[in-house]
Design a protein around this motif. Structure first.
Motif, PDB file in Angstrom:
ATOM      1  N   GLU A  11       0.843  -1.209   0.000  1.00 51.93           N
ATOM      2  CA  GLU A  11       0.000   0.000   0.000  1.00 51.93           C
ATOM      3  C   GLU A  11       0.872   1.251   0.000  1.00 51.93           C
ATOM      4  OE1 GLU A  11      -3.635   2.054   2.578  1.00 51.93           O
ATOM      5  OE2 GLU A  11      -2.838   0.086   3.153  1.00 51.93           O
ATOM      6  N   TRP A  12       1.976   1.199   0.768  1.00 52.86           N
ATOM      7  CA  TRP A  12       2.945   2.303   0.785  1.00 52.86           C
ATOM      8  C   TRP A  12       4.303   1.720   0.463  1.00 52.86           C
ATOM      9  CZ3 TRP A  12       0.348   1.843   5.847  1.00 52.86           C
ATOM     10  CH2 TRP A  12      -0.898   2.488   5.845  1.00 52.86           C
ATOM     11  N   LYS A  13       4.932   2.235  -0.569  1.00 55.27           N
ATOM     12  CA  LYS A  13       6.217   1.714  -1.016  1.00 55.27           C
ATOM     13  C   LYS A  13       7.365   2.572  -0.470  1.00 55.27           C
ATOM     14  CE  LYS A  13       4.455  -0.412  -5.242  1.00 55.27           C
ATOM     15  NZ  LYS A  13       3.065  -0.383  -4.768  1.00 55.27           N
ATOM     16  N   ASP A  60       7.504   6.525  -0.203  1.00 58.26           N
ATOM     17  CA  ASP A  60       6.160   7.106  -0.159  1.00 58.26           C
ATOM     18  C   ASP A  60       5.898   7.793   1.178  1.00 58.26           C
ATOM     19  OD1 ASP A  60       5.654   6.112  -2.659  1.00 58.26           O
ATOM     20  OD2 ASP A  60       4.233   4.568  -2.015  1.00 58.26           O
ATOM     21  N   ILE A 113       3.238   8.351   4.115  1.00 59.16           N
ATOM     22  CA  ILE A 113       2.067   7.640   4.620  1.00 59.16           C
ATOM     23  C   ILE A 113       1.026   8.663   5.077  1.00 59.16           C
ATOM     24  CG2 ILE A 113       3.536   5.712   5.346  1.00 59.16           C
ATOM     25  CD1 ILE A 113       2.969   6.596   8.272  1.00 59.16           C
ATOM     26  N   PHE A 133       7.560   9.301   6.061  1.00 59.37           N
ATOM     27  CA  PHE A 133       7.836   8.573   4.829  1.00 59.37           C
ATOM     28  C   PHE A 133       8.318   7.154   5.128  1.00 59.37           C
ATOM     29  CE2 PHE A 133       8.000  12.979   3.824  1.00 59.37           C
ATOM     30  CZ  PHE A 133       7.668  13.115   2.489  1.00 59.37           C
ATOM     31  N   THR A 146      13.908   4.211   2.826  1.00 57.88           N
ATOM     32  CA  THR A 146      14.394   3.572   1.618  1.00 57.88           C
ATOM     33  C   THR A 146      15.907   3.471   1.660  1.00 57.88           C
ATOM     34  OG1 THR A 146      14.671   3.855  -0.777  1.00 57.88           O
ATOM     35  CG2 THR A 146      14.222   5.840   0.495  1.00 57.88           C
TER      36      THR A 146
END
Length: 244
Positions: free
Chosen positions: A29-31, A34, A36, A75, A78
């Motif tokens: 749903e959130w990569k 992204d 949130i 976020f 990553t």
């Protein structure tokens, strides 16, 4: 989906929300990268107080799963960000100098999991894997013989070209090309003697003392996705870890 994550009712309330947010991450749903939804939006979604959501997000931030940015929101972390790109690399020059890190591919082949790797990666013995060996250099000097194994089913298309193209963090490549983000790792350290293959790669005599770092890395849901062995030359480097 992890069975424990699907039944969070026995957990404290903030931890239940933490699990539900994690389920959203597992489901895509959130990569990575992204933003949130806000605390207010998540509180309304899960029918809890904003304070409960904040506590859940604080916990996920402490685990480097989420990152708060002042005035911008929260976020999904990553591995492409500089702050996390080399998060699991702990070999540091004794004098503290910054070094240019590069890697040289030795081999990338398809293999089958033996009983030991199968147990660690929670796959069947004989299951298809991808095995990579690299030489990591610090300012042009080879210091780490890097050997890693991942389950082929989760990394379809991983080959020598992809490894060479990434020329850096494997975790960043896993994330961007295979949708697999490593969020934590377990390591075991011990002293070993360099065998013939490793000694030749590092330019040492066979039997030279090295630091062995065996690591298992996990993605969301505490699923093991990579076994890695780093054999490190530590004449003028050391392993540094910050403890809280």
């Amino acid at each position: 989906m992890d069975k424990q994550l699907s039944s969070p009712s026995y957990r404290p309330l903030y931890d239940q929300i933490k699990v539900l947010i994690t389920q959203g991450l597992i489901g895509g749903e959130w990569k990575p990268g992204d933003v949130i939804p806000s605390e207010i939006e998540l509180a309304a979604r899960y029918k809890v107080s904003q304070g409960t959501v904040r506590k859940a997000i604080d916990s996920l931030s402490a685990e480097n799963i989420l990152i708060r940015r002042q005035g911008k929101g929260t976020f999904v972390a990553t591995h492409s960000e500089e702050v996390t790109k080399l998060r699991f690399l702990r070999l540091t020059a004794i004098d503290g100098k910054k070094e240019l890190l590069q890697n040289e591919l030795i081999s990338c082949v398809k293999s089958k999991a033996d009983a030991y790797i199968a147990k660690i990666l929670e796959i069947k013995a004989g299951a298809a894997t991808v095995e990579v060996k690299r030489l990591l250099t610090f300012s042009g000097r080879p210091l780490i013989y890097d050997h890693l194994i991942v389950p082929a089913v989760s990394f379809k298309g991983l080959n020598s070209n992809k490894v060479e193209e990434c020329n850096g963090s494997m975790y960043s490549m896993y994330e961007s090309q295979f949708g697999v983000r490593m969020i934590r790792a377990e390591e075991r350290l011990k002293a070993v003697a360099a065998n013939q293959e490793v000694a030749k790669s590092l330019g040492l005599k066979e039997g030279y003392p090295l630091l062995s770092i065996e690591r298992v890395s996990f993605t969301y849901g505490d699923k093991p996705m990579e076994w890695r062995l780093g054999l490190c030359l530590t004449d003028d480097h050391h392993y540094m870890s910050e403890l809280e």
